[in-house]
Design an enzyme around this catalytic site. Structure first.
Site, short mmCIF file in Angstrom:
data_model
loop_
_atom_site.label_atom_id
_atom_site.label_comp_id
_atom_site.label_asym_id
_atom_site.label_seq_id
_atom_site.Cartn_x
_atom_site.Cartn_y
_atom_site.Cartn_z
N ARG A 23 0.82 -1.22 0.00
CA ARG A 23 0.00 0.00 0.00
C ARG A 23 0.85 1.27 0.00
NH1 ARG A 23 -5.56 -0.01 0.99
NH2 ARG A 23 -6.40 -2.07 0.71
N ARG A 27 -2.75 7.12 0.65
CA ARG A 27 -3.21 8.34 1.31
C ARG A 27 -2.23 9.01 2.26
NH1 ARG A 27 -8.63 5.34 2.93
NH2 ARG A 27 -7.02 3.74 2.98
N ARG A 36 -5.45 12.24 -6.60
CA ARG A 36 -6.79 11.67 -6.41
C ARG A 36 -7.86 12.76 -6.50
NH1 ARG A 36 -9.12 8.86 -1.00
NH2 ARG A 36 -9.67 11.02 -0.62
N ASP A 73 -6.66 -1.71 -7.79
CA ASP A 73 -7.24 -2.36 -6.61
C ASP A 73 -7.61 -3.78 -6.97
OD1 ASP A 73 -8.24 -1.50 -3.78
OD2 ASP A 73 -9.69 -2.92 -4.55
N TYR A 154 -15.54 -10.55 -0.84
CA TYR A 154 -16.26 -9.33 -1.21
C TYR A 154 -17.43 -9.63 -2.14
CZ TYR A 154 -12.48 -6.63 0.84
OH TYR A 154 -11.57 -6.09 1.72
O1 CP3 Z 1 -0.06 -1.25 -2.64
C1 CP3 Z 1 -0.22 -0.26 -3.36
O2 CP3 Z 1 0.23 0.85 -3.12
C2 CP3 Z 1 -0.94 -0.47 -4.69
C3 CP3 Z 1 -2.32 -0.21 -4.70
C4 CP3 Z 1 -3.31 -1.09 -3.96
C5 CP3 Z 1 -4.54 -0.57 -3.49
N1 CP3 Z 1 -5.30 -1.62 -3.05
C6 CP3 Z 1 -4.93 0.83 -3.54
C7 CP3 Z 1 -6.03 1.30 -2.68
C8 CP3 Z 1 -3.31 -2.46 -3.69
C9 CP3 Z 1 -2.21 -3.49 -3.93
C10 CP3 Z 1 -4.59 -2.77 -3.13
C11 CP3 Z 1 -4.99 -4.13 -2.76
C12 CP3 Z 1 -6.20 -4.34 -1.97
N2 CP3 Z 1 -7.42 -3.71 -2.10
C13 CP3 Z 1 -6.35 -5.33 -0.99
C14 CP3 Z 1 -5.29 -6.34 -0.64
C15 CP3 Z 1 -4.14 -5.67 0.05
C16 CP3 Z 1 -4.29 -5.52 1.50
O3 CP3 Z 1 -4.11 -4.38 1.98
O4 CP3 Z 1 -4.49 -6.53 2.17
C17 CP3 Z 1 -7.65 -5.25 -0.48
C18 CP3 Z 1 -8.25 -6.12 0.60
C19 CP3 Z 1 -8.33 -4.23 -1.19
C20 CP3 Z 1 -9.74 -3.82 -1.07
C21 CP3 Z 1 -9.89 -2.40 -0.67
N3 CP3 Z 1 -9.47 -1.33 -1.42
C22 CP3 Z 1 -10.48 -1.92 0.50
C23 CP3 Z 1 -11.05 -2.78 1.59
C24 CP3 Z 1 -10.41 -0.52 0.44
C25 CP3 Z 1 -11.00 0.46 1.41
C26 CP3 Z 1 -10.28 0.48 2.68
C27 CP3 Z 1 -9.18 1.47 2.62
O5 CP3 Z 1 -8.02 1.12 2.91
O6 CP3 Z 1 -9.53 2.61 2.34
C28 CP3 Z 1 -9.73 -0.16 -0.74
C29 CP3 Z 1 -9.40 1.19 -1.20
C30 CP3 Z 1 -8.01 1.49 -1.65
N4 CP3 Z 1 -7.23 0.68 -2.41
C31 CP3 Z 1 -7.29 2.68 -1.39
C32 CP3 Z 1 -6.05 2.58 -2.05
C33 CP3 Z 1 -4.95 3.61 -2.12
C34 CP3 Z 1 -7.81 3.87 -0.62
C35 CP3 Z 1 -8.69 4.63 -1.53
C36 CP3 Z 1 -8.61 6.10 -1.32
O7 CP3 Z 1 -7.72 6.74 -1.91
O8 CP3 Z 1 -9.45 6.59 -0.56
#
Ligand code: CP3
Length: 346
Positions: A23, A27, A36, A73, A154
């Site tokens: 990640r 943010r 964003r 994502d 999901y």
């Molecule tokens: O790692 C990175 O920097 C690359 C980008 C990436 C994102 N999501 C961007 C993201 C990766 C590899 C993911 C994978 C992801 N997405 C997973 C598996 C990784 C982990 O952390 O276990 C999962 C379970 C998700 C599903 C998901 N996406 C959720 C549950 C959420 C909301 C919760 C949260 O953290 O806000 C997201 C949103 C998300 N994916 C964001 C980002 C940068 C936040 C969105 C925003 O900018 O508001």
């Protein structure tokens, strides 16, 4: 020239132990928030290859990591299978029509057809490939997917869950339907990963973020074997592309880990000594600082030094044991990366 991160994934000696953070594009970076904002929202950003490429590169320049992870994502996969993904502010991802029956599943697009719809991901990778090659700094590009099980949670619950009760009701009452869902997602993921490789990623990681929701005796049946099936498919066609498996929260499964992949991602709840003892000869290990140590520089240094000591013989990639949180100070993330390089210089 070979890339240090790719060499490390393949267990080759490297001048220091490379580092990246799950990640890492996100943010906690004001520069990410600015892009964003311009995109309007998170999904628009994923759909805009130029902007997605821009935020993918940010942590390379700002934090100094050795690999970029594609900005996207895991949930774009069920979205393109026809599930209509929405990210709700302050709530998270939402699918309004979760899968509850074979008929629901049959309505979804599968296989190569679904994978080929993710064009914006492949376009982002092509931009990144060119940009990284032009930079000439030998930083690697990581592609990724969610594991079929994590994606299925999901698709079945319709949203994030603490109890996984809908999935688990299906697991114990209608396992055939759950397997049909997992098999259909697995087919899409195989082609999705293949398309990412063709577009130019150097390495792929499979995130099984919700592995710990499955009881240990059922983990192979409902998750690991599908991940291994994906790895087998990719290795049969692209043996030179390293594969990282990251199943979060399954220390009880360490004795049973098998499969043709290169790197095992160790989560922060699993002691690195234990992972090394059980898997270190067979796989390169990635991880595993508890992400909240990033709130404090001394706590970070202490962990990095300890990991370097445990992994002093190499076959290691530094990372967090799960994703970085949005309120971590950027300078602390930079400190983590610098410390990893300092302690592992050979
Ligand atoms: O790692 C990175 O920097 C690359 C980008 C990436 C994102 N999501 C961007 C993201 C990766 C590899 C993911 C994978 C992801 N997405 C997973 C598996 C990784 C982990 O952390 O276990 C999962 C379970 C998700 C599903 C998901 N996406 C959720 C549950 C959420 C909301 C919760 C949260 O953290 O806000 C997201 C949103 C998300 N994916 C964001 C980002 C940068 C936040 C969105 C925003 O900018 O508001």
């Amino acid at each position: 020239m070979s890339k240090i991160f790719v060499d490390a994934c393949l267990g080759k000696p490297t001048p220091y132990t490379p580092v990246w953070m799950m990640r890492q594009a996100g943010r906690y970076l004001p520069e990410y928030m600015a892009v964003r904002e311009k995109a309007g929202n998170f999904l628009n950003l994923c759909h805009d290859p130029q902007k997605a490429a821009e935020v993918t590169i940010q942590p390379l320049d700002i934090v100094g990591v050795d690999a970029a992870i594609l900005f996207s994502d895991i949930l774009v996969i069920p979205d393109e299978m026809g599930m209509d993904l929405e990210f709700i502010k302050g709530f998270g991802p939402k699918f309004h029509d979760p899968i509850a029956s074979q008929e629901d599943l049959d309505r979804l697009i599968g296989g190569k057809e679904a994978a080929d719809k993710l064009t914006y991901v492949y376009d982002t990778i092509k931009i990144l490939r060119e940009e990284l090659d032009n930079r000439g700094d030998e930083k690697a590009l990581i592609g990724f997917t969610g594991a079929p099980w994590t994606l299925a949670t999901y698709m079945i619950e319709g949203q994030g869950t603490k109890t996984y009760n809908v999935c688990k009701k299906m697991m114990y009452s209608n396992p055939e339907l759950l397997h049909n869902i997992l098999a259909k997602v697995t087919e899409v993921v195989k082609y999705y990963m293949e398309n990412q490789i063709k577009a130019g990623v150097d390495v792929v990681q499979i995130f099984d973020s919700w592995a710990s929701a499955i009881e240990p005796s059922k983990y192979d049946e409902f998750s690991w074997k599908y991940m291994v099936e994906i790895a087998d498919y990719l290795k049969s066609k692209y043996p030179h592309i390293p594969i990282i498996m990251f199943p979060k929260g399954i220390p009880a499964f360490l004795d049973q880990v098998y499969g043709n992949f290169d790197v095992f991602g160790v989560d922060w709840g699993t002691p690195m000594e234990l992972a090394k003892e059980k898997l270190g000869d067979k796989y390169v290990l990635q991880g595993n600082m508890e992400p909240c140590r990033l709130y404090n520089k001394e706590a970070t240094t202490e962990c990095v030094e300890s990991l370097a000591q445990i992994m002093k013989d190499g076959r290691h990639i530094f990372n967090l044991g799960h994703g970085i949180l949005p309120d971590v100070p950027v300078e602390n993330a930079i400190h983590f990366v610098n410390e990893c390089k300092r302690v592992s210089k050979r």
